[in-house]
Design a protein around this motif. Structure first.
Motif, mmCIF file in Angstrom:
data_model
loop_
_atom_site.group_PDB
_atom_site.id
_atom_site.type_symbol
_atom_site.label_atom_id
_atom_site.label_comp_id
_atom_site.label_asym_id
_atom_site.label_seq_id
_atom_site.Cartn_x
_atom_site.Cartn_y
_atom_site.Cartn_z
ATOM 1 N N LYS A 32 0.828 -1.205 0.000
ATOM 2 C CA LYS A 32 0.000 0.000 0.000
ATOM 3 C C LYS A 32 0.863 1.255 0.000
ATOM 4 C CE LYS A 32 -0.611 -0.052 5.063
ATOM 5 N NZ LYS A 32 -1.597 -0.113 6.157
ATOM 6 N N GLU B 288 0.151 5.950 0.274
ATOM 7 C CA GLU B 288 -0.807 7.027 0.537
ATOM 8 C C GLU B 288 -0.547 8.197 -0.396
ATOM 9 O OE1 GLU B 288 -0.351 8.010 4.634
ATOM 10 O OE2 GLU B 288 -1.188 6.104 5.360
ATOM 11 N N GLN B 289 -1.621 8.973 -0.669
ATOM 12 C CA GLN B 289 -1.495 10.160 -1.508
ATOM 13 C C GLN B 289 -2.291 11.304 -0.880
ATOM 14 O OE1 GLN B 289 -3.633 10.166 -5.195
ATOM 15 N NE2 GLN B 289 -2.287 11.668 -6.177
ATOM 16 N N LYS B 290 -1.683 12.502 -0.874
ATOM 17 C CA LYS B 290 -2.336 13.692 -0.339
ATOM 18 C C LYS B 290 -2.834 14.544 -1.498
ATOM 19 C CE LYS B 290 -1.437 17.640 2.741
ATOM 20 N NZ LYS B 290 -0.387 18.338 3.522
ATOM 21 N N TRP C 172 -6.833 12.823 1.981
ATOM 22 C CA TRP C 172 -5.857 11.737 1.986
ATOM 23 C C TRP C 172 -6.503 10.454 1.461
ATOM 24 C CZ3 TRP C 172 -0.679 11.631 3.013
ATOM 25 C CH2 TRP C 172 -0.112 12.779 3.585
ATOM 26 N N LEU C 173 -5.803 9.771 0.534
ATOM 27 C CA LEU C 173 -6.268 8.492 0.015
ATOM 28 C C LEU C 173 -5.208 7.427 0.280
ATOM 29 C CD1 LEU C 173 -7.696 9.524 -3.499
ATOM 30 C CD2 LEU C 173 -8.962 9.211 -1.358
ATOM 31 N N GLU C 174 -5.680 6.249 0.673
ATOM 32 C CA GLU C 174 -4.788 5.101 0.871
ATOM 33 C C GLU C 174 -5.071 4.069 -0.213
ATOM 34 O OE1 GLU C 174 -3.488 2.531 4.672
ATOM 35 O OE2 GLU C 174 -5.551 2.149 4.026
ATOM 36 N N TYR C 175 -4.027 3.639 -0.930
ATOM 37 C CA TYR C 175 -4.143 2.647 -1.998
ATOM 38 C C TYR C 175 -3.587 1.317 -1.483
ATOM 39 C CZ TYR C 175 -4.766 6.711 -5.062
ATOM 40 O OH TYR C 175 -5.220 7.868 -5.645
ATOM 41 N N ASP D 11 -10.660 6.474 1.653
ATOM 42 C CA ASP D 11 -10.535 7.865 2.078
ATOM 43 C C ASP D 11 -10.129 7.854 3.546
ATOM 44 O OD1 ASP D 11 -10.786 10.492 2.876
ATOM 45 O OD2 ASP D 11 -12.618 10.855 1.717
ATOM 46 N N ILE D 12 -8.887 8.217 3.836
ATOM 47 C CA ILE D 12 -8.384 8.174 5.210
ATOM 48 C C ILE D 12 -8.181 9.581 5.760
ATOM 49 C CG2 ILE D 12 -7.293 5.923 4.943
ATOM 50 C CD1 ILE D 12 -4.620 7.384 4.554
ATOM 51 N N THR D 13 -8.901 10.563 5.168
ATOM 52 C CA THR D 13 -8.752 11.955 5.609
ATOM 53 C C THR D 13 -9.081 12.107 7.087
ATOM 54 O OG1 THR D 13 -9.396 12.676 3.387
ATOM 55 C CG2 THR D 13 -9.429 14.329 5.138
ATOM 56 N N LYS E 167 -6.409 10.597 9.175
ATOM 57 C CA LYS E 167 -5.219 11.448 9.173
ATOM 58 C C LYS E 167 -5.406 12.664 10.070
ATOM 59 C CE LYS E 167 -1.921 9.840 6.466
ATOM 60 N NZ LYS E 167 -0.511 9.763 6.908
#
Length: 476
Positions: A350, A352-354, A364-367, A388-390, A393
């Motif tokens: 995995k 993460e992208q901001k 924040w998205l977690e792939y 969606d892990i906003t 986070k």
């Protein structure tokens, strides 16, 4: 670089044939000289190796299939890119080409996909390649996938190729018909599949063709002859509960038909469809974006959240069967391929992208990439899950801020409060023990110092109280 007379084939990071076949003077026994389209084919893989078996050329269709997941064949031997158990078969086929330069030899080979343990089953026709002085210079190989018929884009490209002659000895069933739909040729596999003996083969075939009138197979054959286009078909023999698929390819003499029994695959699809309907209802109820991608990067399935998210981010609609690489943004391209490859090798990975949204806030998205297996534990692809892990986070950031505030309070308590408190205790001890020996002005000075240190202590306590109140307010 391979010199053929005055002509050249150049191998680069993305190989390209620079000259037409007429200019190359390539001699291979396929009935007709191979046309240029085969090098740009969306159906056949084309490979040229030197006499030692080292890659000199592969076409774009080969690259798309076998070099999509960080695989470089430059300076490699053909035998390095097939599984060990099949190396001997490839060497035997190539040796036969050298011993019998006017013949082509068929061989089934398994090639690994990416860096994983899964294999791709393919069928190849090897022929000796010679220059215009008739000197052997390499092995010319044409291959195709055994498991399924690939989609074809340019239909008229087959006119100059005698498909039946190439596949005459193939394990795939192949027949050739005239433009009047009369049987001109049938290989052993087709004879066995259709129950047609050599005696009266034409009459028997004609009867069977009439019996199957208005079926997908016959409709595809007739349409191919009338429209001069390649037609794919899927058919079913009800009384035998037999499924098969095929392709009708028009040529100058008539039409060639290649077909294969896929009863096992079709029944598996039917069972899978029943379970998919149930699974889809479950997937659509989750808030996570879920996309199933096969080893060739084609989209196998996705849920509603994935469709909506992709349309919102890329302004592009997810479509089953499309190449998922078209939906991968430049920002995550490297991370995507790295983690996709890890999943192909059987591990979960995995990143993460901001994202900065239009209103300036951050998202924040977690792939997460999961390897996906079928009932027989064969890898069928990779499941890409985007969460969606906003909120998570933000909670972590809030906890971190609270932790920093608590550290600040602890510092004040352990260091800044201790100093005035120690001074006060020292002054009190001095008054207690030395009062009788002190003058009045000295006692007055001690009391003033006590008051000063007490005020300092009061300030520190107020600071702690204020920080604690702010901390409690942020929690609420």
């Amino acid at each position: 670089m391979l010199n053929i007379g005055e002509n050249q084939i150049i191998l680069s990071s993305k190989p390209t044939i620079l000259l037409s076949l007429e200019e190359k003077n390539i001699s291979v026994d396929l009935g007709n000289p191979l046309p240029d389209w085969i090098f740009n084919s969306g159906l056949f893989y084309v490979v040229i190796t030197d006499m030692e078996g080292k890659y000199l050329y592969v076409n774009d269709f080969f690259i798309k299939k076998f070099q999509s997941v960080d695989t470089d064949i430059s300076n490699k031997y053909f035998t390095e890119t097939i599984i060990a158990e099949d190396i001997e078969k490839a060497i035997v086929a190539a040796t036969k080409c050298i011993q019998h330069p006017t013949y082509a030899f068929e061989v089934d080979l398994r090639k690994p996909i990416g860096k994983g343990q899964q294999t791709f089953h393919s069928r190849w026709v090897f022929s000796l390649m010679r220059n215009n002085q008739n000197i052997p210079i390499g092995i010319f190989s044409v291959g195709y996938e055994i498991n399924s018929v690939s989609e074809i884009n340019d239909y008229k490209i087959f006119h100059n190729l005698n498909i039946f002659k190439i596949l005459k000895n193939s394990a795939d069933s192949c027949v050739h018909l005239s433009k009047k739909l009369e049987l001109e040729g049938i290989n052993k596999s087709a004879s066995k599949f259709m129950g047609i003996s050599d005696e009266n083969a034409k009459d028997t075939f004609k009867e069977k063709l009439q019996i199957k009138e208005n079926t997908p197979c016959v409709d595809a054959i007739i349409s191919s002859v009338n429209t001069d286009k390649v037609e794919l078909f899927q058919d079913h023999i009800e009384n035998l509960d037999l499924y098969y698929f095929g392709i009708a390819i028009p040529d100058k003499q008539g039409v060639g038909i290649i077909f294969r029994d896929n009863t096992r695959e079709q029944k598996a699809k039917i069972r899978l469809q029943e379970s998919e309907n149930k699974l889809k209802a479950i997937l659509d109820s989750t808030s996570d974006c879920i996309i199933l991608i096969n080893q060739e990067f084609n989209i196998l399935a996705f849920n509603k959240v994935a469709f909506n998210m992709c349309h919102g981010i890329h302004q592009n609609k997810l479509v089953l069967g499309k190449d998922f690489r078209e939906y991968v943004s430049e920002e995550i391209k490297n991370d995507f391929f790295e983690n996709f490859t890890i999943a192909l090798n059987g591990s979960i990975s995995k990143f993460e992208q901001k994202l900065t949204q239009e209103d300036g806030t951050h998202k924040w998205l977690e792939y997460v990439f999961y390897p996906v297996y079928d009932a027989s534990q064969q890898l069928i692809g990779v499941s890409k899950v985007v969460k969606d892990i906003t909120e998570s986070k933000n909670q972590i950031a809030k906890i971190q801020a609270q932790y920093e505030k608590l550290k600040e309070i602890a510092w004040v308590q352990s260091h800044e409060v201790r100093s005035p408190l120690a001074n006060i205790m020292g002054l009190i001890e001095m008054l207690k023990n030395e009062r009788s020996n002190l003058k009045e002005e000295e006692i007055e000075s001690l009391y003033n110092n006590l008051l000063l240190e007490a005020e300092k202590l009061d300030l520190k306590i107020r600071k702690i109280t204020k920080s604690t109140e702010e901390h409690l307010e942020s929690d609420s």
